[in-house]
Design a protein around this motif. Structure first.
Motif, PDB file in Angstrom:
ATOM      1  N   PRO A 104      -7.818   3.052  -2.483  1.00 39.65           N
ATOM      2  CA  PRO A 104      -7.447   2.278  -1.294  1.00 39.65           C
ATOM      3  C   PRO A 104      -8.354   1.076  -1.094  1.00 39.65           C
ATOM      4  O   PRO A 104      -9.447   0.995  -1.650  1.00 39.65           O
ATOM      5  CB  PRO A 104      -7.609   3.290  -0.150  1.00 39.65           C
ATOM      6  CG  PRO A 104      -8.627   4.249  -0.648  1.00 39.65           C
ATOM      7  CD  PRO A 104      -8.411   4.354  -2.134  1.00 39.65           C
TER       8      PRO A 104
ATOM      9  N   ASP B 105       2.328   9.637  -0.327  1.00 43.51           N
ATOM     10  CA  ASP B 105       3.154   9.191   0.783  1.00 43.51           C
ATOM     11  C   ASP B 105       4.619   9.454   0.446  1.00 43.51           C
ATOM     12  O   ASP B 105       5.024   9.411  -0.718  1.00 43.51           O
ATOM     13  CB  ASP B 105       2.924   7.700   1.055  1.00 43.51           C
ATOM     14  CG  ASP B 105       3.267   7.316   2.476  1.00 43.51           C
ATOM     15  OD1 ASP B 105       2.420   7.532   3.359  1.00 43.51           O
ATOM     16  OD2 ASP B 105       4.385   6.824   2.708  1.00 43.51           O
TER      17      ASP B 105
ATOM     18  N   SER C 286       0.835  -1.217   0.000  1.00 43.68           N
ATOM     19  CA  SER C 286       0.000   0.000   0.000  1.00 43.68           C
ATOM     20  C   SER C 286       0.860   1.253   0.000  1.00 43.68           C
ATOM     21  O   SER C 286       0.543   2.233  -0.678  1.00 43.68           O
ATOM     22  CB  SER C 286      -0.923   0.006   1.226  1.00 43.68           C
ATOM     23  OG  SER C 286      -1.844  -1.062   1.173  1.00 43.68           O
TER      24      SER C 286
ATOM     25  N   ARG D 132       0.725   4.290  -2.655  1.00 43.74           N
ATOM     26  CA  ARG D 132       0.509   5.660  -2.177  1.00 43.74           C
ATOM     27  C   ARG D 132       1.659   6.569  -2.605  1.00 43.74           C
ATOM     28  O   ARG D 132       1.439   7.737  -2.958  1.00 43.74           O
ATOM     29  CB  ARG D 132       0.357   5.672  -0.658  1.00 43.74           C
ATOM     30  CG  ARG D 132      -0.987   5.114  -0.184  1.00 43.74           C
ATOM     31  CD  ARG D 132      -1.095   5.170   1.336  1.00 43.74           C
ATOM     32  NE  ARG D 132      -0.886   6.526   1.836  1.00 43.74           N
ATOM     33  CZ  ARG D 132      -1.818   7.466   1.884  1.00 43.74           C
ATOM     34  NH1 ARG D 132      -3.054   7.200   1.458  1.00 43.74           N
ATOM     35  NH2 ARG D 132      -1.545   8.661   2.351  1.00 43.74           N
TER      36      ARG D 132
ATOM     37  N   TYR E 242      -5.324   6.644  -7.120  1.00 38.54           N
ATOM     38  CA  TYR E 242      -5.121   5.580  -6.129  1.00 38.54           C
ATOM     39  C   TYR E 242      -6.458   5.195  -5.517  1.00 38.54           C
ATOM     40  O   TYR E 242      -7.205   6.053  -5.037  1.00 38.54           O
ATOM     41  CB  TYR E 242      -4.170   6.072  -5.041  1.00 38.54           C
ATOM     42  CG  TYR E 242      -4.075   5.163  -3.831  1.00 38.54           C
ATOM     43  CD1 TYR E 242      -3.536   3.881  -3.937  1.00 38.54           C
ATOM     44  CD2 TYR E 242      -4.510   5.599  -2.585  1.00 38.54           C
ATOM     45  CE1 TYR E 242      -3.442   3.049  -2.824  1.00 38.54           C
ATOM     46  CE2 TYR E 242      -4.418   4.772  -1.465  1.00 38.54           C
ATOM     47  CZ  TYR E 242      -3.881   3.507  -1.594  1.00 38.54           C
ATOM     48  OH  TYR E 242      -3.787   2.687  -0.488  1.00 38.54           O
TER      49      TYR E 242
END
Length: 221
Positions: free
Chosen positions: A89, A59, A49, A53, A87
């Motif tokens: 999630p 991120d 993840s 990200r 993206y």
């Protein structure tokens, strides 16, 4: 769909990421080509993840660079980049009153001013994923985890991005709906030859059935 191996649409070089004293991956390279579905695998805790990200610009990285369409991520206007590299999630947050509110909201943003929300398109994707028109008006707080995944995916598909970063997109879905999601992603790609996606999953059978190549994060520790 034919995959173009000439030039990657998304390119990452020398990516490194640690959490505390633990290194997740180091000097990781990743190329995503037009028309490709790239699987990202690794045991829980290997940073799947976090990689998606980071590729979405959401991120931080300890080191490395990301290029989209031959331009460094740092020089992209952030809203434009995130409208083209989306993206999704594993547990999308659906705060809006109804699914249709969630579908409409991104079209109110300045970066999407040249796009228009289409209810017929929303209904097309809903039907493809086994939901009827009344789903548009379901109270958002009543949605299950799987239904929130469906809303998140349709919201992304309606924006027609260049790249989808899909983080366990079928984790909360039954087998039939999971298969419908796989088909929907293929149809989205078939609408434009340059579209590509990264797909994470703990289901290795799904990854090998669905994707063209696999990136194993255990090889970048």
């Amino acid at each position: 769909m034919t995959v173009s191996l000439s030039e990657p649409v998304l390119q990452a070089r020398g990516l490194s990421r640690s959490v505390g004293e633990r290194r997740l991956w180091h000097n990781l390279d990743c190329d995503l080509y037009p028309g490709e579905r790239l699987g990202v695998v690794g045991p829980s805790g290997t940073g799947k993840s976090l990689l998606l990200r980071a590729l979405a610009g959401l991120d931080r990285l300890d080191a490395g660079s990301i290029r989209f369409q031959h331009r460094e991520l740092a020089v992209w206007h952030v809203p434009e980049y995130r409208s083209r590299v989306v993206y999704l999630p594993q547990r999308p947050a659906i705060y809006e009153t109804t699914p249709e509110d969630a579908f409409e909201l991104p079209f109110t943003f300045k970066i999407n001013r040249e796009k228009r929300y289409s209810r017929p398109n929303a209904l097309k994707w809903l039907h493809a994923l086994g939901r009827e028109a009344d789903f548009l008006h379901r109270p958002g707080i009543t949605l299950s985890g799987g239904e929130a995944q469906i809303v998140g995916l349709i919201r992304a598909l309606l924006l027609e991005p260049d790249i989808l970063l899909l983080d366990e997109p079928t984790a909360s879905l039954d087998g039939d709906t999971a298969a419908a999601v796989e088909t929907a992603v293929r149809l989205w790609q078939e609408d434009a030859a340059h579209r590509a996606c990264l797909w994470t999953s703990h289901d290795l059978h799904q990854i090998h059935r669905l994707t063209h190549r696999v990136l194993d994060l255990r090889e970048a520790v």
